[in-house]
Design a protein around this motif. Structure first.
Motif, PDB file in Angstrom:
ATOM      1  N   UNK A  63       8.829  -1.781  -0.046  1.00 22.99           N
ATOM      2  CA  UNK A  63       8.462  -3.157  -0.323  1.00 22.99           C
ATOM      3  C   UNK A  63       8.200  -3.959   0.952  1.00 22.99           C
ATOM      4  N   UNK A  64       9.009  -3.713   1.987  1.00 23.35           N
ATOM      5  CA  UNK A  64       8.876  -4.523   3.198  1.00 23.35           C
ATOM      6  C   UNK A  64       7.987  -3.864   4.252  1.00 23.35           C
ATOM      7  N   UNK A  65       7.269  -2.842   3.847  1.00 20.08           N
ATOM      8  CA  UNK A  65       6.448  -2.112   4.822  1.00 20.08           C
ATOM      9  C   UNK A  65       5.166  -2.875   5.170  1.00 20.08           C
ATOM     10  N   UNK A  66       4.583  -2.474   6.302  1.00 24.34           N
ATOM     11  CA  UNK A  66       3.300  -3.022   6.728  1.00 24.34           C
ATOM     12  C   UNK A  66       2.254  -2.850   5.637  1.00 24.34           C
ATOM     13  N   UNK A  67       2.234  -1.638   5.032  1.00 24.49           N
ATOM     14  CA  UNK A  67       1.224  -1.330   4.015  1.00 24.49           C
ATOM     15  C   UNK A  67       1.287  -2.316   2.854  1.00 24.49           C
ATOM     16  N   UNK A  68       2.517  -2.561   2.373  1.00 26.99           N
ATOM     17  CA  UNK A  68       2.673  -3.496   1.234  1.00 26.99           C
ATOM     18  C   UNK A  68       2.286  -4.915   1.628  1.00 26.99           C
ATOM     19  N   UNK A  69       2.647  -5.282   2.863  1.00 25.31           N
ATOM     20  CA  UNK A  69       2.297  -6.637   3.322  1.00 25.31           C
ATOM     21  C   UNK A  69       0.784  -6.809   3.321  1.00 25.31           C
ATOM     22  N   UNK A  70       0.069  -5.797   3.825  1.00 25.37           N
ATOM     23  CA  UNK A  70      -1.391  -5.876   3.851  1.00 25.37           C
ATOM     24  C   UNK A  70      -1.952  -5.887   2.439  1.00 25.37           C
ATOM     25  N   UNK A  71      -1.327  -5.137   1.557  1.00 22.22           N
ATOM     26  CA  UNK A  71      -1.798  -5.126   0.172  1.00 22.22           C
ATOM     27  C   UNK A  71      -1.665  -6.525  -0.437  1.00 22.22           C
ATOM     28  N   UNK A  72      -0.509  -7.173  -0.198  1.00 20.92           N
ATOM     29  CA  UNK A  72      -0.327  -8.534  -0.727  1.00 20.92           C
ATOM     30  C   UNK A  72      -1.356  -9.497  -0.134  1.00 20.92           C
ATOM     31  N   UNK A  73      -1.611  -9.369   1.162  1.00 18.25           N
ATOM     32  CA  UNK A  73      -2.546 -10.294   1.805  1.00 18.25           C
ATOM     33  C   UNK A  73      -3.980 -10.069   1.308  1.00 18.25           C
ATOM     34  N   UNK A  74      -4.322  -8.825   1.077  1.00 18.08           N
ATOM     35  CA  UNK A  74      -5.645  -8.523   0.518  1.00 18.08           C
ATOM     36  C   UNK A  74      -5.785  -9.198  -0.851  1.00 18.08           C
ATOM     37  N   UNK A  75      -4.733  -9.093  -1.661  1.00 17.09           N
ATOM     38  CA  UNK A  75      -4.773  -9.746  -2.978  1.00 17.09           C
ATOM     39  C   UNK A  75      -4.858 -11.265  -2.827  1.00 17.09           C
ATOM     40  N   UNK A  76      -4.148 -11.828  -1.834  1.00 18.57           N
ATOM     41  CA  UNK A  76      -4.247 -13.279  -1.595  1.00 18.57           C
ATOM     42  C   UNK A  76      -5.656 -13.664  -1.194  1.00 18.57           C
ATOM     43  N   UNK A  77      -6.260 -12.838  -0.370  1.00 14.10           N
ATOM     44  CA  UNK A  77      -7.630 -13.124   0.069  1.00 14.10           C
ATOM     45  C   UNK A  77      -8.549 -13.211  -1.155  1.00 14.10           C
TER      46      UNK A  77
END
Ligand SMILES: Nc1nc2c(ncn2[C@@H]2O[C@H](COP(=O)(O)OP(=O)(O)OP(=O)(O)O)[C@@H](O)[C@H]2O)c(=O)[nH]1
Ligand SMILES: [Mg+2]
Length: 471
Positions: free
Chosen positions: A245-259
């Protein structure tokens, strides 16, 4: 998800009702979208169009103007309080002031309302008094349309796509090395995230300069006030199953969805879905001058841009539009004052061929389309000079670099557009039998008579096609 969708369509529905009521009983509004890739001529086009609608002496092909039915034209506060106003006065002063120069680059959306008091024509002429038609002109970067393709993709799928596409591109070497040295499963480390985003952005800039058209996400190139925000701090990463959950990959996934949710969707909902008429500007001469590769990139980029206007291309947009559509689309090759008028039909033919695919599809949905070559601000005069026993149809103007006056022959465009488009498609390195040149001219000092707008080529035809039927 479901809730937001419903809320979205409810507000759209109410807005739509509002629009219809005000259109039927009050004053009609035409929303004109003006788009094109960077440097295609949007700012000059809007500035000159507005100036020529305010002073209509050079607009004979706009019938309402030549019939004398436009009683008044004036600028008004725009309806949308949160969109920057198109800085008409500053741009006009740049173009028509005592030391004329081209306006600065503009890198975000802006809007301007011009209102026209028009006497009706035909049967209604004797029955109705003049009415007011509002023209809301919206200037937005063509790059933003390219983002539509991202909406249907998950972060994993998008990453896989991008990484596959850039695997062999020289421009992406540094970014690939960065990704190879990244542990995407590690806990998010903000400096590392930033470095990846910066590396990816640098790649996008290099790719665009190299003529690639698939340079999305669009805001990475034109961030505006989102610069440095988390929504632009991500990059594609190789697939990772069961990322923590706290990984770089998940963070980027969340940000992509925010974008997608906070950058792409609002643009399509608040701006794109409300457009009635659209003009797409293309610097076709610039691309021809750069060579076959640039022409092929321009064609592909244009097709991609225009996909946004294709009905049913995307479920989200289809839902937003709810049967509404852009009624007319004009494809305009800009800066035609670089060519003698005898070559304009050839430039138009190239424009037609370039947009044929996209135009056919838009037409299929009932939108009227047309291709045209124009100059929003004419910076040259025509001149025929004799050269080695031949007479050459040239244009003369003041060169931007040296300030010198010069006559200039750009080369003859082929009569058949495929003479350019076919080698471009086949990946030719350079044009075989002809060199094309483009000089940069400075805007000419003007002394305008009262009632005259700045000189142009076919801006009146463009206006007649885009709004003539509503005046
Ligand atoms: N000769 C000539 N040059 C033009 C004309 N319109 C635009 N140009 C040239 O094209 C350049 C870009 O025009 P802009 O109107 O600023 O283009 P834009 O699409 O708004 O550019 P961005 O805001 O950077 O995306 C200008 O600086 C001029 O050099 C025209 O009608 N004639
Ligand atoms: Mg601009």
């Amino acid at each position: 998800m479901v809730i937001s969708t419903i809320a979205e369509s409810v507000t759209r529905g109410m807005e739509a009702v509002g629009d219809t009521v005000s259109e039927a009983f009050f004053e009609p509004v035409i929303r004109l979208g003006v788009t094109g890739l960077a440097r295609s001529g949007k700012t000059v086009f809007i500035t000159s169009l507005v100036a020529n609608l305010l002073d209509r002496g050079r607009m004979p092909q706009l019938l309402a103007a030549s019939e004398g039915r436009i009683e008044a034209a004036y600028l008004q506060p725009q309806p949308d309080d949160t969109v920057p106003r198109f800085d008409y006065e500053t741009h006009l002063a740049a173009l028509t002031g005592p030391a004329p120069h081209w306006p600065d680059s503009t890198r975000a959306i802006s809007e301007l309302r011009l209102s026209l008091r028009v006497r009706p024509s035909g049967l209604l002429a004797g029955l109705q008094g003049p009415r007011t038609v509002h023209l809301d002109i919206v200037d937005y970067p063509g790059e933003w349309l390219l983002d539509l393709g991202l909406l249907d993709k998950s972060y994993a799928a998008w990453s896989a796509d991008v990484l596959a596409r850039i695997a062999t591109r020289d421009e992406a070497g540094a970014f690939r090395a960065l990704v190879a040295g990244t542990d995407a499963g590690a806990v998010l480390d903000e400096p590392a995230a930033k470095a990846l985003a910066a590396g990816f952005t640098a790649y996008l800039h290099a790719a665009r300069a190299g003529g690639y058209h698939d340079c999305t996400p669009g805001r990475f190139l034109l961030p505006g006030d989102l610069d440095g925000s988390p929504v632009l701090t991500f990059a594609p990463l190789p697939p990772l199953e069961r990322a923590a959950k706290r990984s770089l990959w998940r963070a980027f996934e969340r940000r992509f969805e925010s974008y997608k949710a906070q950058v792409i969707k609002p643009f399509f909902r608040d701006h794109f879905a409300r457009i009635d008429r659209q003009v797409v500007l293309v610097d076709a001469l610039g691309a021809i001058h750069s060579g076959p590769r640039a022409v092929e990139d321009m064609r592909a980029g244009l097709a991609e841009t225009l996909a946004a206007f294709r009905p049913g291309r995307n479920a989200f947009v289809t839902r937003l539009l709810r049967g509404r559509r852009v009624e007319k689309i004009l494809f305009a090759a800009t800066k035609a004052d670089h060519l003698h008028h005898t070559q304009h039909p050839r430039l138009t033919a190239i424009m037609q061929a370039l947009t044929r695919d996209a135009a056919d599809r838009a037409q299929f949905a009932g939108a009227g389309t047309r291709a045209l070559s124009l100059a929003a601000l004419r910076a040259t005069v025509e001149e025929t000079v004799s050269h080695e026993g031949r007479s050459l149809d040239c244009v003369r103007g003041r060169l931007l670099e040296s300030g010198r006056q010069a006559a200039f022959y750009p080369g003859a465009l082929p009569e058949d557009p495929s003479a350019l488009l076919v080698p471009a498609r086949k990946g030719a390195e350079k044009w075989l039998d002809q060199d094309y040149e483009v000089m940069k001219f400075a805007p000419a000092p003007l002394s305008l008579r009262p009632g005259e707008g700045p000189p142009h080529i076919r801006l009146d035809r463009a206006a007649e096609f885009l709004i003539g039927d509503r005046l």
